[in-house]
Design a protein around this motif. Structure first.
Motif, PDB file in Angstrom:
ATOM      1  N   VAL A 196      -1.399 -16.071   9.766  1.00  0.00           N
ATOM      2  CA  VAL A 196       0.037 -15.828   9.802  1.00  0.00           C
ATOM      3  C   VAL A 196       0.318 -14.706  10.799  1.00  0.00           C
ATOM      4  CG1 VAL A 196       2.068 -15.144   8.467  1.00  0.00           C
ATOM      5  CG2 VAL A 196       0.278 -16.531   7.397  1.00  0.00           C
ATOM      6  N   GLY A 197       1.360 -14.892  11.611  1.00  0.00           N
ATOM      7  CA  GLY A 197       1.775 -13.867  12.556  1.00  0.00           C
ATOM      8  C   GLY A 197       3.203 -13.443  12.300  1.00  0.00           C
ATOM      9  N   ILE A 198       3.597 -12.332  12.898  1.00  0.00           N
ATOM     10  CA  ILE A 198       4.915 -11.741  12.704  1.00  0.00           C
ATOM     11  C   ILE A 198       5.844 -12.248  13.796  1.00  0.00           C
ATOM     12  CG2 ILE A 198       6.206  -9.589  12.471  1.00  0.00           C
ATOM     13  CD1 ILE A 198       3.391  -8.239  11.995  1.00  0.00           C
ATOM     14  N   GLY A 199       6.851 -13.024  13.413  1.00  0.00           N
ATOM     15  CA  GLY A 199       7.827 -13.534  14.367  1.00  0.00           C
ATOM     16  C   GLY A 199       8.925 -12.524  14.637  1.00  0.00           C
ATOM     17  N   ASP A 200       9.979 -12.999  15.248  1.00  0.00           N
ATOM     18  CA  ASP A 200      11.088 -12.122  15.636  1.00  0.00           C
ATOM     19  C   ASP A 200      11.631 -11.368  14.420  1.00  0.00           C
ATOM     20  OD1 ASP A 200      13.283 -10.959  16.891  1.00  0.00           O
ATOM     21  OD2 ASP A 200      14.535 -12.710  16.509  1.00  0.00           O
ATOM     22  N   ILE A 201      11.691 -10.040  14.535  1.00  0.00           N
ATOM     23  CA  ILE A 201      12.196  -9.230  13.420  1.00  0.00           C
ATOM     24  C   ILE A 201      13.484  -8.494  13.806  1.00  0.00           C
ATOM     25  CG2 ILE A 201       9.969  -8.944  12.265  1.00  0.00           C
ATOM     26  CD1 ILE A 201      11.346  -6.159  14.408  1.00  0.00           C
ATOM     27  N   ALA A 202      14.051  -8.818  14.957  1.00  0.00           N
ATOM     28  CA  ALA A 202      15.247  -8.110  15.398  1.00  0.00           C
ATOM     29  C   ALA A 202      16.475  -8.550  14.612  1.00  0.00           C
ATOM     30  CB  ALA A 202      15.483  -8.351  16.886  1.00  0.00           C
ATOM     31  N   ASP A 203      17.251  -7.584  14.175  1.00  0.00           N
ATOM     32  CA  ASP A 203      18.494  -7.856  13.456  1.00  0.00           C
ATOM     33  C   ASP A 203      19.352  -6.599  13.570  1.00  0.00           C
ATOM     34  OD1 ASP A 203      20.574  -8.344  11.721  1.00  0.00           O
ATOM     35  OD2 ASP A 203      19.314  -9.189  10.137  1.00  0.00           O
ATOM     36  N   ILE A 259       1.769 -10.442  16.809  1.00  0.00           N
ATOM     37  CA  ILE A 259       3.206 -10.129  16.838  1.00  0.00           C
ATOM     38  C   ILE A 259       3.839 -10.821  18.035  1.00  0.00           C
ATOM     39  CG2 ILE A 259       4.966  -8.342  16.992  1.00  0.00           C
ATOM     40  CD1 ILE A 259       3.076  -6.375  15.833  1.00  0.00           C
ATOM     41  N   ASP A 260       5.001 -11.411  17.817  1.00  0.00           N
ATOM     42  CA  ASP A 260       5.734 -12.122  18.864  1.00  0.00           C
ATOM     43  C   ASP A 260       7.087 -11.462  19.089  1.00  0.00           C
ATOM     44  OD1 ASP A 260       6.451 -14.594  20.516  1.00  0.00           O
ATOM     45  OD2 ASP A 260       8.001 -14.659  18.956  1.00  0.00           O
ATOM     46  N   THR A 261       7.467 -11.327  20.356  1.00  0.00           N
ATOM     47  CA  THR A 261       8.774 -10.777  20.684  1.00  0.00           C
ATOM     48  C   THR A 261       9.268 -11.428  21.973  1.00  0.00           C
ATOM     49  OG1 THR A 261      10.031  -8.721  20.994  1.00  0.00           O
ATOM     50  CG2 THR A 261       7.842  -8.800  21.987  1.00  0.00           C
ATOM     51  N   ALA A 262      10.466 -11.075  22.401  1.00  0.00           N
ATOM     52  CA  ALA A 262      11.047 -11.613  23.642  1.00  0.00           C
ATOM     53  C   ALA A 262      12.230 -10.748  24.039  1.00  0.00           C
ATOM     54  CB  ALA A 262      11.504 -13.063  23.453  1.00  0.00           C
ATOM     55  N   PRO A 263      12.553 -10.717  25.337  1.00  0.00           N
ATOM     56  CA  PRO A 263      13.700  -9.914  25.783  1.00  0.00           C
ATOM     57  C   PRO A 263      15.022 -10.335  25.157  1.00  0.00           C
ATOM     58  CG  PRO A 263      12.329 -10.535  27.655  1.00  0.00           C
ATOM     59  CD  PRO A 263      11.819 -11.312  26.476  1.00  0.00           C
ATOM     60  N   ASN A 264      15.221 -11.655  24.976  1.00  0.00           N
ATOM     61  CA  ASN A 264      16.539 -12.084  24.508  1.00  0.00           C
ATOM     62  C   ASN A 264      16.688 -12.057  23.002  1.00  0.00           C
ATOM     63  OD1 ASN A 264      15.280 -14.385  23.531  1.00  0.00           O
ATOM     64  ND2 ASN A 264      16.386 -15.827  24.834  1.00  0.00           N
ATOM     65  N   TYR A 265      15.689 -11.568  22.268  1.00  0.00           N
ATOM     66  CA  TYR A 265      15.853 -11.384  20.838  1.00  0.00           C
ATOM     67  C   TYR A 265      16.667 -10.115  20.613  1.00  0.00           C
ATOM     68  CZ  TYR A 265      12.122 -14.861  20.184  1.00  0.00           C
ATOM     69  OH  TYR A 265      11.349 -16.009  20.201  1.00  0.00           O
ATOM     70  N   GLU A 266      17.952 -10.324  20.319  1.00  0.00           N
ATOM     71  CA  GLU A 266      18.904  -9.217  20.135  1.00  0.00           C
ATOM     72  C   GLU A 266      18.919  -8.290  21.354  1.00  0.00           C
ATOM     73  OE1 GLU A 266      21.132  -8.749  17.906  1.00  0.00           O
ATOM     74  OE2 GLU A 266      20.574  -9.914  16.148  1.00  0.00           O
ATOM     75  N   GLU A 267      18.907  -8.900  22.543  1.00  0.00           N
ATOM     76  CA  GLU A 267      19.098  -8.180  23.812  1.00  0.00           C
ATOM     77  C   GLU A 267      18.152  -6.995  23.955  1.00  0.00           C
ATOM     78  OE1 GLU A 267      23.243  -7.253  23.605  1.00  0.00           O
ATOM     79  OE2 GLU A 267      23.845  -9.195  24.405  1.00  0.00           O
ATOM     80  N   GLY A 268      16.869  -7.246  23.708  1.00  0.00           N
ATOM     81  CA  GLY A 268      15.857  -6.219  23.919  1.00  0.00           C
ATOM     82  C   GLY A 268      15.514  -5.403  22.696  1.00  0.00           C
ATOM     83  N   LEU A 269      16.320  -5.496  21.630  1.00  0.00           N
ATOM     84  CA  LEU A 269      16.038  -4.705  20.433  1.00  0.00           C
ATOM     85  C   LEU A 269      14.667  -5.053  19.856  1.00  0.00           C
ATOM     86  CD1 LEU A 269      16.862  -2.720  18.178  1.00  0.00           C
ATOM     87  CD2 LEU A 269      17.913  -4.679  16.997  1.00  0.00           C
TER      88      LEU A 269
END
Length: 313
Positions: free
Chosen positions: A25-32, A55-65
């Motif tokens: 199991v990995g940690i997906g987008d946690i931005a909120d 851990i996974d992230t991306a620039p467009n997940y809550e505009e960089g948050l």
């Protein structure tokens, strides 16, 4: 009241040819942005404390948050964590996007950069062409800004081409109770045979399988009750539609056996449910898989576009 202790997860197997031994199991987008940043960081660190190491992230997940939160949570504990980030703009130069992401993260490099949502064959062909995005990302790998490269996609034919090209170390795609069967029957075994790592998402169908939403928390439009209220106004109420449980979705996806199953967990109660189900997991039998698929078909009906399942050619 104290937060319950999460179950402990241990690394299971290599993420394809990367050689990194990942937890299932990995940690997906946690931005909120509705949640205080300190709480997001604490929630992410709680998952790390439970042993999760992807851990996974991306620039467009809550505009960089998301990148900022991930970077803060990993300060002082970067070692032993496989960090995935994304290149969001497919037809723009890669290096400036990579550099901007690393600034937001506050780290010198990540383990994997993937091109985000490569879901048309023409987009894949442009990335794979000489001098295209994948070649540019290769330069970033040689510069030490990443160790591996790949794509995420919502199209089985794009994924077939990507896996067969030899240009991707990892591919990311939907796996869960309601996905195009080509992801399961075609892409997944092909990736395994080529040593390409598989990271899955859409375990909960963008939330559609668990609740009355068009996806990612957008509630369905209220429907008329069929009677007129005071002042000639039509009374409306939120729809009540079939759902699956967190446990059913998690058990189904883990039975399909991706290298890593990502789940978004921005609140401790979400972590408790998702990780509790994952830790107690046992494989579903063939007939149980079929039953969950049938229930998922009912649970997702009427909840808007299923963008991760393209039409058959």
């Amino acid at each position: 009241m104290s937060t319950p202790t999460l179950p402990r997860f241990t690394p299971r197997r290599a993420l394809g040819r990367t050689g990194f031994i990942a937890t299932p199991v990995g940690i997906g987008d946690i931005a909120d942005r509705a949640v205080p940043r300190a709480s997001l960081v604490a929630t992410l660190r709680r998952a790390l404390d439970a042993g999760l190491n992807v851990i996974d992230t991306a620039p467009n997940y809550e505009e960089g948050l998301s990148e900022e939160v991930v970077g803060e949570a990993l300060r002082g504990r970067r070692e032993g964590v496989f960090l995935i980030d994304k290149v969001d703009v497919l037809d723009a130069p890669v290096a400036p996007q990579v550099e901007a992401s690393l600034r937001r993260l506050g780290h010198d490099g990540v383990d994997l950069f993937v091109f985000h949502a490569v879901s048309e064959l023409s987009a894949w062909e442009a990335l794979a062409a000489p001098g295209g995005g994948l070649a540019q990302l290769g330069e970033c790998v040689r510069a030490g800004q990443a160790r591996f490269r790949g794509i995420s996609s919502h199209h089985p034919e794009v994924l077939r081409a990507a896996v067969g090209s030899g240009l991707c170390d990892v591919v990311m795609f939907p796996l869960g109770p309601f996905v195009d069967p080509r992801y399961v029957e075609d892409v997944l075994p092909l990736a395994r045979s080529r040593g390409v790592g598989v990271v899955s998402f859409k375990t909960f169908g963008a939330g559609k399988l668990l609740g009355d939403t068009e996806g990612y928390g957008r509630p369905l439009e209220a429907r008329p009750r069929g009677k007129v209220g005071s002042g000639g106004r039509v009374d409306r109420e939120a729809p009540v539609l079939p759902h699956l449980s967190v446990e059913e979705c998690v058990r189904y996806t883990l039975t399909l056996d991706p290298d890593v199953m990502l789940m978004g967990m921005s609140q401790p109660n979400e972590q408790d449910a998702a990780l509790g189900a994952a830790h107690a997991w046992r494989p579903l039998a063939v007939e149980e898989l079929a039953q969950v698929r049938e229930r998922a078909r009912s649970a997702i009906d009427g909840k808007g576009a299923v963008w991760w399942n393209p039409p058959m050619a």
